[in-house]
Scaffold this active site. Structure first.
Site, PDB file in Angstrom:
ATOM      1  N   GLU A   1      -5.686  -3.747  -2.280  1.00 39.77           N
ATOM      2  CA  GLU A   1      -6.280  -5.014  -1.810  1.00 39.77           C
ATOM      3  C   GLU A   1      -7.070  -5.722  -2.918  1.00 39.77           C
ATOM      4  OE1 GLU A   1      -5.310  -6.145   0.980  1.00 39.77           O
ATOM      5  OE2 GLU A   1      -5.343  -4.630   2.585  1.00 39.77           O
TER       6      GLU A   1
ATOM      7  N   THR B   1       0.832  -1.204   0.000  1.00 32.95           N
ATOM      8  CA  THR B   1       0.000   0.000   0.000  1.00 32.95           C
ATOM      9  C   THR B   1       0.869   1.257   0.000  1.00 32.95           C
ATOM     10  OG1 THR B   1      -1.766  -1.186   1.124  1.00 32.95           O
ATOM     11  CG2 THR B   1      -1.852   1.209   1.241  1.00 32.95           C
TER      12      THR B   1
HETATM   13  P1  ADP Z   1       1.152  -3.843   3.021  1.00 33.56           P
HETATM   14  O1  ADP Z   1       0.202  -3.000   2.243  1.00 33.56           O
HETATM   15  O2  ADP Z   1       2.079  -4.651   2.150  1.00 33.56           O
HETATM   16  O3  ADP Z   1       0.479  -4.720   4.040  1.00 33.56           O
HETATM   17  P2  ADP Z   1       1.957  -1.338   4.242  1.00 33.56           P
HETATM   18  O4  ADP Z   1       2.440  -0.490   3.104  1.00 33.56           O
HETATM   19  O5  ADP Z   1       0.565  -1.079   4.741  1.00 33.56           O
HETATM   20  O6  ADP Z   1       2.122  -2.879   3.841  1.00 33.56           O
HETATM   21  O7  ADP Z   1       2.909  -1.186   5.509  1.00 33.56           O
HETATM   22  C1  ADP Z   1       4.301  -1.316   5.432  1.00 33.56           C
HETATM   23  C2  ADP Z   1       4.855  -0.881   6.789  1.00 33.56           C
HETATM   24  O8  ADP Z   1       4.555  -1.855   7.774  1.00 33.56           O
HETATM   25  C3  ADP Z   1       6.350  -0.777   6.829  1.00 33.56           C
HETATM   26  O9  ADP Z   1       6.793   0.453   6.324  1.00 33.56           O
HETATM   27  C4  ADP Z   1       6.650  -0.914   8.332  1.00 33.56           C
HETATM   28  O10 ADP Z   1       6.596   0.340   8.968  1.00 33.56           O
HETATM   29  C5  ADP Z   1       5.465  -1.707   8.868  1.00 33.56           C
HETATM   30  N1  ADP Z   1       5.782  -3.075   9.318  1.00 33.56           N
HETATM   31  C6  ADP Z   1       5.220  -3.695  10.372  1.00 33.56           C
HETATM   32  N2  ADP Z   1       5.668  -4.962  10.488  1.00 33.56           N
HETATM   33  C7  ADP Z   1       6.555  -5.159   9.483  1.00 33.56           C
HETATM   34  C8  ADP Z   1       7.364  -6.277   9.039  1.00 33.56           C
HETATM   35  N3  ADP Z   1       7.350  -7.448   9.673  1.00 33.56           N
HETATM   36  N4  ADP Z   1       8.136  -6.118   7.957  1.00 33.56           N
HETATM   37  C9  ADP Z   1       8.173  -4.935   7.299  1.00 33.56           C
HETATM   38  N5  ADP Z   1       7.448  -3.842   7.656  1.00 33.56           N
HETATM   39  C10 ADP Z   1       6.629  -3.951   8.735  1.00 33.56           C
HETATM   40 MG    MG Z   2      -1.911  -2.919   2.184  1.00 37.58          MG
END
Ligand code: ADP
Ligand code: MG
Ligand code: ZN
Length: 190
Positions: free
Chosen positions: A90, A18
């Site tokens: 998503e 995201t």
């Molecule tokens: P996604 O959309 O892939 O779920 P987001 O862009 O919402 O990811 O969030 C990424 C952020 O999540 C990272 O910048 C970091 O601050 C946080 N974070 C929390 N846990 C982790 C993890 N295990 N590995 C990497 N980032 C993490």
């Molecule tokens: Mg996301």
């Protein structure tokens, strides 16, 4: 008119999908290219109307109940002012119709950026809601794939898997750090 490009961002939870989607969208907005952001109804983890990353940074999004909502709304807005980019967060939570909808939007000359989970908590390709197609199909037809990794919550190595805490077995259970961890393949097996 040139057919729009299709870019798909994949990875496990917390890999920054995201964040990357919103980063690209920010740049498009700086370039003054008309961009619209959609998200599925199901994702109400943090907010009803914003797309938020795990750091709580977000942008206003149009909530779409199903894939057809995305086409309808895009056509409607496109009439008012030509749209150059459609962003969809998503993507795995939509129905398989999303594939045809994306093609139709590309055919209008609009670029489509999507992001979503490539794997369910069992490590299999993430199926769309109706089970007819999965995220692998979307990746196969994309012009570009951006594949991200997270940090393994157990050992700190690169994580490509989403590990579910607890014993629930349904494919879709919405949750954040309360229910899921990013894990490397070794720690995923444990
Ligand atoms: P996604 O959309 O892939 O779920 P987001 O862009 O919402 O990811 O969030 C990424 C952020 O999540 C990272 O910048 C970091 O601050 C946080 N974070 C929390 N846990 C982790 C993890 N295990 N590995 C990497 N980032 C993490
Ligand atoms: Mg996301
Ligand atoms: Zn690990």
């Amino acid at each position: 008119m040139m057919t729009g490009t299709l870019i798909t961002i994949v990875g496990p939870m917390f890999s920054g999908k995201t964040t990357e989607l919103l980063r690209i969208m920010d740049r498009e907005l700086i370039a003054k290219r008309h961009s619209v952001l959609f998200k599925p109804q199901i994702d109400n983890r943090y907010s009803e109307e914003d797309v938020l990353n795990h750091n709580g940074i977000g942008r206003k999004a149009i909530i779409a109940n199903d894939s057809h909502n995305i086409l309808d709304k895009t056509l409607e807005l496109n009439k008012q002012k030509a749209i150059e980019n459609v962003f969809i967060d998503e993507i795995q939570f939509f129905d398989s119709g999303i594939i045809e909808i994306i093609k139709k939007i590309n055919d209008l000359g609009i670029a489509v950026y999507t992001c979503g989970l490539n794997q369910i908590f069992k490590g299999e390709p993430f199926p769309f809601k109706d089970g007819k197609r999965d995220i692998g199909y979307l990746m196969a037809i994309s012009d570009q794939i951006i594949s991200l990794d997270a940090v393994c919550n157990v050992c700190g190595k690169k994580a490509t898997k989403t590990y579910r805490i607890g014993t629930d077995t349904e494919t879709v259970i919405v949750g954040g750090q309360d229910k899921y961890q990013a894990r490397c393949k070794d720690c995923f097996k444990k």
